[in-house]
Design an enzyme around this catalytic site. Structure first.
Site, PDB file in Angstrom:
ATOM      1  N   SER A   1      -1.904  -4.142   1.361  1.00 37.85           N
ATOM      2  CA  SER A   1      -1.910  -5.568   1.012  1.00 37.85           C
ATOM      3  C   SER A   1      -1.623  -5.827  -0.463  1.00 37.85           C
ATOM      4  O   SER A   1      -1.351  -6.966  -0.844  1.00 37.85           O
ATOM      5  CB  SER A   1      -3.252  -6.205   1.383  1.00 37.85           C
ATOM      6  OG  SER A   1      -4.280  -5.784   0.512  1.00 37.85           O
TER       7      SER A   1
ATOM      8  N   LYS B   1      -7.951  -7.173  -4.149  1.00 43.53           N
ATOM      9  CA  LYS B   1      -7.093  -8.358  -4.178  1.00 43.53           C
ATOM     10  C   LYS B   1      -6.906  -8.825  -5.621  1.00 43.53           C
ATOM     11  O   LYS B   1      -7.566  -8.363  -6.536  1.00 43.53           O
ATOM     12  CB  LYS B   1      -7.710  -9.505  -3.361  1.00 43.53           C
ATOM     13  CG  LYS B   1      -8.028  -9.161  -1.903  1.00 43.53           C
ATOM     14  CD  LYS B   1      -6.785  -8.898  -1.070  1.00 43.53           C
ATOM     15  CE  LYS B   1      -7.155  -8.521   0.358  1.00 43.53           C
ATOM     16  NZ  LYS B   1      -5.964  -8.174   1.177  1.00 43.53           N
TER      17      LYS B   1
END
Length: 212
Positions: free
Chosen positions: A62, A104
């Site tokens: 991701s 993230k």
């Protein structure tokens, strides 16, 4: 040798026992010193990993192209205040679906309003389009959260750099994340060795000013 001298001479067995006892005492003393040193090292390492820095592993894709699956990072939470553009590790409580740690990038902090034009793939913060040179491709993946969205107090809005292959604050299973769920900010990549180095702040978000 006269009788008196013979009586005063130390017995060989007694000297041997004394020497053996002294050696045992020295060994015990050395072992205690070694144990104390190990205890000190352990305490220092525990303090470092608890309050200063600790390792973390990137799990998944991701964060491509910035971070790759399996890469090992050094993160720190010491004196940390969340800033847009920082890459952070979030504890499992932030993920209401899988309960796994997440890596993230912070896109917005408390009080900021996030809006995403999924047709154009552009992200706006407080009405201004931001420049994101670090992302893999434009942001087109919708995951359920409605925009525009104002980040609540004490929370952050995060997304993966692989915008169309990341489950993040766009998803109802994550949403905005409490700051207390931040384990630390990513500082260094120490594995693989050919990518060793500081994670630069080149990812800090930049507002794109409208052309006059």
């Amino acid at each position: 040798m006269d009788n008196q001298s013979k009586r005063n001479a130390p017995a060989p067995q007694q000297n041997s026992e004394q020497s053996s006892s002294a050696k045992k005492k020295n060994k015990v003393s050395e072992m205690l010193e070694y144990a104390e040193s190990l205890s000190l090292v352990f305490t220092v390492m525990l303090l470092i990993f608890t309050f200063i820095a600790r390792p973390a592993t990137v799990d998944g894709t991701s964060m491509l192209p910035t971070l790759e699956n399996g890469e090992r990072l050094i993160i720190s939470h010491l004196f940390y205040e969340p800033k847009a553009g920082d890459i952070v590790v979030l504890c499992g409580e932030a993920d209401r679906e899988d309960g796994k740690n997440l890596v993230k990038r912070i896109v917005a902090t408390e009080g900021q309003t996030v809006d995403i034009d999924f047709n154009e793939g552009e992200v706006y913060i407080d009405g201004e389009r931001i420049s994101e040179p670090y992302i893999l491709e434009p942001t087109r993946l919708e995951e359920g959260i409605k925009f525009p969205l104002t980040v609540p107090e004490g929370e952050i809005f995060v997304m993966g750099d692989n915008r169309n292959g990341s489950r993040d604050s766009r998803s109802n299973t994550i949403g905005t994340v409490k700051e207390e769920y931040i384990v630390g900010r990513a500082l260094f990549r120490f594995y693989p060795f050919d990518r060793f180095g500081k994670i630069e702040n080149s990812g800090r978000l930049n507002i794109v000013k409208a052309e006059e």
